[in-house]
Design an enzyme around this catalytic site. Structure first.
Site, PDB file in Angstrom:
ATOM      1  NE  ARG A 284      46.992  26.805   0.924  1.00 43.25           N
ATOM      2  CZ  ARG A 284      46.668  25.656   1.505  1.00 43.25           C
ATOM      3  NH1 ARG A 284      47.434  24.608   1.377  1.00 43.25           N
ATOM      4  NH2 ARG A 284      45.546  25.563   2.201  1.00 43.25           N
ATOM      5  CB  CYS A 352      47.781  -0.510   8.535  1.00 46.17           C
ATOM      6  SG  CYS A 352      49.208  -1.561   8.717  1.00 46.17           S
TER       7      CYS A 352
HETATM    8  C1  LIG Z   1      43.250  28.926   7.809  1.00 43.68           C
HETATM    9  C2  LIG Z   1      42.926  30.355   7.946  1.00 43.68           C
HETATM   10  C3  LIG Z   1      43.673  31.313   7.249  1.00 43.68           C
HETATM   11  C4  LIG Z   1      44.799  30.968   6.314  1.00 43.68           C
HETATM   12  O1  LIG Z   1      44.426  30.218   5.210  1.00 43.68           O
HETATM   13  P1  LIG Z   1      45.541  29.969   4.080  1.00 43.68           P
HETATM   14  O2  LIG Z   1      44.830  29.214   3.022  1.00 43.68           O
HETATM   15  O3  LIG Z   1      46.619  29.154   4.690  1.00 43.68           O
HETATM   16  O4  LIG Z   1      46.020  31.295   3.631  1.00 43.68           O
HETATM   17  C5  LIG Z   1      43.380  32.642   7.465  1.00 43.68           C
HETATM   18  N1  LIG Z   1      42.388  33.022   8.306  1.00 43.68           N
HETATM   19  C6  LIG Z   1      41.637  32.131   8.979  1.00 43.68           C
HETATM   20  C7  LIG Z   1      40.576  32.595   9.884  1.00 43.68           C
HETATM   21  C8  LIG Z   1      41.874  30.771   8.816  1.00 43.68           C
HETATM   22  O5  LIG Z   1      41.131  29.885   9.484  1.00 43.68           O
END
Ligand SMILES: *Cc1c(COP(=O)(O)O)cnc(C)c1O
Length: 427
Positions: A284, A352
């Site tokens: 993110r 919907c």
């Molecule tokens: C989803 C995930 C991330 C990243 O998470 P963010 O909140 O997008 O930073 C990192 N490592 C693993 C193993 C994940 O499943």
């Protein structure tokens, strides 16, 4: 260069911690939606780069892996790879995307959470076919049997369940969830067993869920400190200690950005001295504010308690509000929106389902039919979670990079949606 002269990066004179929705050029957004049709995801690669560089500056000794599940568009993978990032893949499909984007296998890590047989076949197949430096992270000992039976003896990392979790919503707090990783107390044994069985054990991994924020630093410290202890007690020499992602971004306009230096200091202090490289895995953080979703107003309906604004995208385009009650900023980018009063409006999609709502009673410049709205912070988990529910084609993604732009994913058509239908002869 003299010591007292500040370093100056001409390409990036400033690198703000967050790009707010208001800072996007409304005229350019309107032009993009006119040209590429609405709804449309717009993703600014220069902003992705800025986010990477800011994070890397705060963690100069760390190896940054991008969690591709936040946004798998090929230009994003390429941009981050060329900045120096590795790619963290949550499935065989993501690993294939990373390799096919030209990321060398030594920068690809595949985290196998309860991996389907097909995923293991595919990844081990690519490993045999030249991708021989990829790393597979296992979260259960029986995955070792499944890898062994496929002839895999390559780089291996053990995912540990640290017993602490963090997250902005219960559905994204994974650390304490027994589904993820080998129990902390058994991690040493798991490492020894994997090494005994001939795997090239290179690292340990934990991810506490998404949403490290100022308030959550205690559980972050706890996780990192446990990983530091485990690294020092490890029965095998480790190349890296991966503490996962979860670096939060401010979704609300009045929310402060993450204090990266504070997170980095807390991380270093909690980790202690280790003889291995620190790996972080943000998803993110690198892409959220680099993306907006553009959507057009179809219907405006005064209702007794609110003004209902129907747009041409919905929970099938951007699921986070429906799934996590997530807040996304919304701006009316119509040419004369600034001259209109801000009124309480409820923005809804065409699906919907009553969950198909982007905001309720939010104060936004009065919407009229044909207006273009921009939904902010949509670069992470936006397109990736899009679906064809209600037989809705998924939108296009356009990438920007300074003055340039290109379609990275074309818009689906109804033909794309119905393509897999087969004639059942006996009907
Ligand atoms: C989803 C995930 C991330 C990243 O998470 P963010 O909140 O997008 O930073 C990192 N490592 C693993 C193993 C994940 O499943």
């Amino acid at each position: 260069m003299s010591e007292d002269r500040p370093e100056f990066d001409c390409a990036m004179p400033e690198n703000p911690e967050i790009r707010r929705l208001d800072e996007w050029d409304g005229q350019r957004l309107r032009r993009l939606a006119d040209e590429y049709a609405s709804p449309l995801y717009v993703l600014d690669l220069q902003r992705v780069r800025e986010n990477y560089r800011r994070l890397f500056a705060a963690f100069p000794d760390a190896d940054v892996h991008f969690a591709a599940k936040a946004n798998t568009a090929r230009p994003v993978l390429r941009t981050l790879h060329s900045e120096g990032a590795g790619i963290e893949c949550a499935s065989a499909g993501e690993a294939v995307r990373a390799l096919d984007a030209g990321v060398p296998s030594e920068r690809v890590q595949y985290t196998a959470v309860n991996p389907p047989a097909e995923d293991l076949d595919l990844v081990v197949g690519r490993w045999e076919d030249g991708a021989d430096d990829l790393t597979i992270t296992v979260g259960a000992l029986d995955t070792l049997d499944r890898l062994e039976s496929r002839g895999y003896d390559g780089r291996l990392c053990v995912r540990v369940n640290p017993g602490v979790g963090a997250g902005h919503h219960e559905k994204v707090a994974t650390g304490a969830d027994a589904k993820f990783g080998v129990p902390y107390e058994r991690a040493g044994e798991a490492l020894a067993e994997a090494a005994d069985r001939g795997f090239d054990v290179v690292g340990i991994h934990a991810h506490a869920g998404s949403g490290i924020s100022g308030e959550d630093l205690d559980s972050h410290r706890e996780l990192v400190s446990r990983m530091g202890d485990l690294a020092r007690d490890s029965p095998v020499d480790l190349e890296f200690v991966d503490i996962g992602g979860g670096f939060g971004v401010p979704y609300r306009e009045d929310e402060d950005p993450l204090d990266l230096d504070a997170v980095a200091d807390a991380t270093r202090a909690a980790l202690g001295e280790i003889d291995a490289t620190l790996v972080i895995e943000p998803g993110r953080y690198l892409v959220a504010d680099a993306g907006v979703l553009l959507t057009t107003v179809n219907t405006v309906k005064p209702a007794p308690d609110t003004r209902v604004v129907g747009v041409d995208s919905g929970m099938t385009t951007l699921l986070r509000p429906a799934m996590y009650d997530a807040y996304h900023p919304i701006r009316n980018v119509a040419a004369n929106a600034a001259d209109r009063p801000a009124v309480a409006q409820t923005v809804t999609g065409p699906i919907c389902e009553s969950a198909d709502v982007f905001c309720t009673d939010r104060s936004i410049a009065e919407c009229r039919r044909g207006d273009m709205l921009a939904i902010g912070n949509a670069g992470a988990y936006g397109y990736e979670m899009a679906s064809q529910y209600n037989s809705r084609p998924r939108p296009a993604t356009v990438v920007l990079d300074r003055g340039q732009e290109a379609v990275a994913r074309r818009r689906e058509t109804i033909d794309d949606v119905t393509r897999l239908e087969q004639e059942v002869e006996w009907l």
